[in-house]
Design an enzyme around this catalytic site. Structure first.
Site, mmCIF file in Angstrom:
data_model
loop_
_atom_site.group_PDB
_atom_site.id
_atom_site.type_symbol
_atom_site.label_atom_id
_atom_site.label_comp_id
_atom_site.label_asym_id
_atom_site.label_seq_id
_atom_site.Cartn_x
_atom_site.Cartn_y
_atom_site.Cartn_z
ATOM 1 N N HIS A 84 -7.566 -58.370 -24.132
ATOM 2 C CA HIS A 84 -7.335 -57.666 -25.396
ATOM 3 C C HIS A 84 -6.976 -58.628 -26.521
ATOM 4 O O HIS A 84 -6.341 -59.665 -26.300
ATOM 5 C CB HIS A 84 -6.284 -56.563 -25.240
ATOM 6 C CG HIS A 84 -4.891 -57.011 -24.940
ATOM 7 N ND1 HIS A 84 -3.987 -57.341 -25.927
ATOM 8 C CD2 HIS A 84 -4.233 -57.161 -23.767
ATOM 9 C CE1 HIS A 84 -2.824 -57.668 -25.370
ATOM 10 N NE2 HIS A 84 -2.954 -57.586 -24.062
ATOM 11 N N ASP B 116 -5.290 -57.829 -29.512
ATOM 12 C CA ASP B 116 -4.091 -57.572 -30.307
ATOM 13 C C ASP B 116 -2.849 -58.198 -29.690
ATOM 14 O O ASP B 116 -2.816 -58.518 -28.499
ATOM 15 C CB ASP B 116 -3.874 -56.072 -30.481
ATOM 16 C CG ASP B 116 -3.672 -55.338 -29.155
ATOM 17 O OD1 ASP B 116 -4.435 -55.607 -28.205
ATOM 18 O OD2 ASP B 116 -2.744 -54.503 -29.063
ATOM 19 N N GLU C 11 -4.477 -52.796 -27.363
ATOM 20 C CA GLU C 11 -3.956 -52.551 -26.016
ATOM 21 C C GLU C 11 -2.485 -52.192 -26.075
ATOM 22 O O GLU C 11 -1.990 -51.385 -25.280
ATOM 23 C CB GLU C 11 -4.167 -53.791 -25.152
ATOM 24 C CG GLU C 11 -3.771 -53.630 -23.682
ATOM 25 C CD GLU C 11 -2.354 -54.084 -23.380
ATOM 26 O OE1 GLU C 11 -1.918 -53.935 -22.220
ATOM 27 O OE2 GLU C 11 -1.660 -54.588 -24.290
#
Length: 451
Positions: A116, A118, A213
């Protein structure tokens, strides 16, 4: 039992009649793997990636929730294309996907690797300045002396196993972004490795980089059917050998208490006055304190109230329940229900009461075929890494994906002290993760396609 016998037994469990052939055609020998070069690429990628501010936000329904994630996604799209990936695209939700076509005639399953983009909400990810502490030789690592930010044995016990490793930290005032840019760096380095070494045979592979996420919003937009993978692995774990094949079961609850506070408090006695704020407070107090997060660990679940909000005569209490087994989950649901019913019985003047439970995610172990875990264990063993099955006290994108039809355990990626200014990455653990992934690709290449 020695490691070779263990490997042979595990191979039998995994239905690997060609395991011996795999050892003879070792991917490292075929490609002349260079550990120092791999570490250099991982370090360069990772220290570049963390300079992108990709902090997630829970203040919007938009996915990606922040522009920084979109900017980073576009950079990853370009890098994937540069390194030979096909069908590279970013969808309207900022999810980046790509294919690495098979380069052999063997009919193997399609395997995916995900990470992910983020970073956590708790600490800023803006203007991260990475520091590489090369060849760590023990003792404290100073992140920022004026801010008294120091990694030591007390806050980072994993450093005891990191002598000689390259450690990356931020410089103070921000998190690092190891969660999960270590995973992205490992996957992207794997993509380049396969592009640079076409002699390493493999089956069809898929890549995905997802937004948000940390809020759970990104994976909810993931189209498993169109992605087209049979099995997958997230790279979002910590220390060498960690293989997460279990997560909590998760429920949310909402308790609503409606009273009558529109009576003047001086005239409340012997009136219709009914205090919804007190009801909510009593409910919170009646929840068992020995089942709170700070009083539980290991495989013991918990109950936590997230928020209490009041508007006029109505107070709403929201919370979460976490448990590894269905039986414990039901026990904790019963505890919440018991507290609610007690408050309801004490407040006969209350105008309204409601309690609802909502499933959030399930323990991924229920949805993982044995093969997807056993092959990861075998890959680690073949790289002289001891696999450590772990149960995450939380959820992962993999837990959601597993119940969406894509079995997805999580592999270690070298991230530590996540969601804090003390966050750091261990490049040598990242390199071990890269070797595990490349070995895993070789093992999956010998499997029969999913039925």
């Amino acid at each position: 039992m020695n490691k070779y016998v263990k490997t042979a037994l595990l191979a039998a469990v995994c239905f690997l009649p060609l395991a011996a052939a795999a050892q003879e055609m070792d991917w490292k020998s075929v490609t002349r793997y260079n550990k120092a070069e791999a570490k250099k690429q991982l370090t360069e990628r990772f220290t570049k990636y963390v300079t992108f501010d990709t902090q997630s936000s829970d203040q919007t329904d938009k996915v990606p929730s922040t522009e920084g994630q979109t900017k980073f996604a576009k950079t990853l799209v370009k890098e994937l294309k540069k390194n030979g990936a096909k069908n590279v695209k970013m969808d309207k939700n900022g999810i980046v996907t790509a294919d690495i076509p098979a380069n052999s005639d063997r009919n193997a399953p399609t395997v995916a690797f995900l990470a992910h983009m983020d970073t956590a909400l708790e600490v800023s990810g803006k203007d991260v300045i990475p520091q590489v502490h090369a060849n760590y030789q023990g003792g404290d690592i100073v992140i920022n002396a004026p801010r008294k930010l120091v990694l030591n044995a007390a806050n980072s016990p994993q450093l005891a196993r990191a002598r000689g490793h390259d450690i990356v930290t931020a410089s103070g005032g921000t998190l690092l972004g190891a969660d999960d840019k270590t995973g992205i760096a490992v996957i992207m380095t794997m993509v380049q490795y396969l592009y640079d070494h076409p002699q390493m045979q493999h089956g069809p592979l898929k890549i995905a980089f997802t937004p948000d996420e940390e809020t759970g919003a990104g994976v909810a937009r993931f189209d498993v059917a169109s992605f087209g993978a049979d099995y997958a692995y997230t790279l979002d774990g910590m220390d060498t050998g960690a293989l997460t094949n279990e997560t909590f079961n998760a429920k949310a609850f909402t308790a609503v208490f409606e009273g009558m506070r529109s009576v003047h408090p001086g005239e409340a006695m012997n009136s219709a006055f009914s205090d919804n704020v007190l009801m909510a407070s009593d409910f919170h107090t009646l929840l068992p304190r020995h089942r709170r997060p700070e009083t539980t660990s290991g495989r013991r679940g918990f109950i936590l109230v997230d928020s209490i909000t009041t508007q006029g005569d109505k107070t709403e209490v929201k919370g979460i329940i976490r448990a590894f087994t269905d039986e414990e989950m039901q026990d904790l649901v019963n505890e919440v229900t018991r507290a609610f019913n007690t408050v309801k019985g004490m407040n006969y003047k209350g105008k309204g009461f409601s309690l609802t439970f909502t499933d959030q995610y399930k323990n991924m172990k229920q949805a993982l075929p044995e093969q997807v875990v056993s092959l990861a264990q075998l890959a680690m063993q073949n790289e002289d890494i001891t696999p450590v099955l772990t149960a995450a006290r939380g959820g992962t994108d993999g837990s959601a994906l597993s119940f969406m039809g894509l079995p997805t355990p999580d592999l270690f990626a070298g991230q530590f002290n996540v969601h804090s200014e003390y966050e750091y990455a261990d490049v040598d653990v990242m390199e071990a993760s890269l070797r595990t992934v490349l070995r895993l690709i070789s093992l999956w290449h010998m499997q029969q396609p999913a039925q």
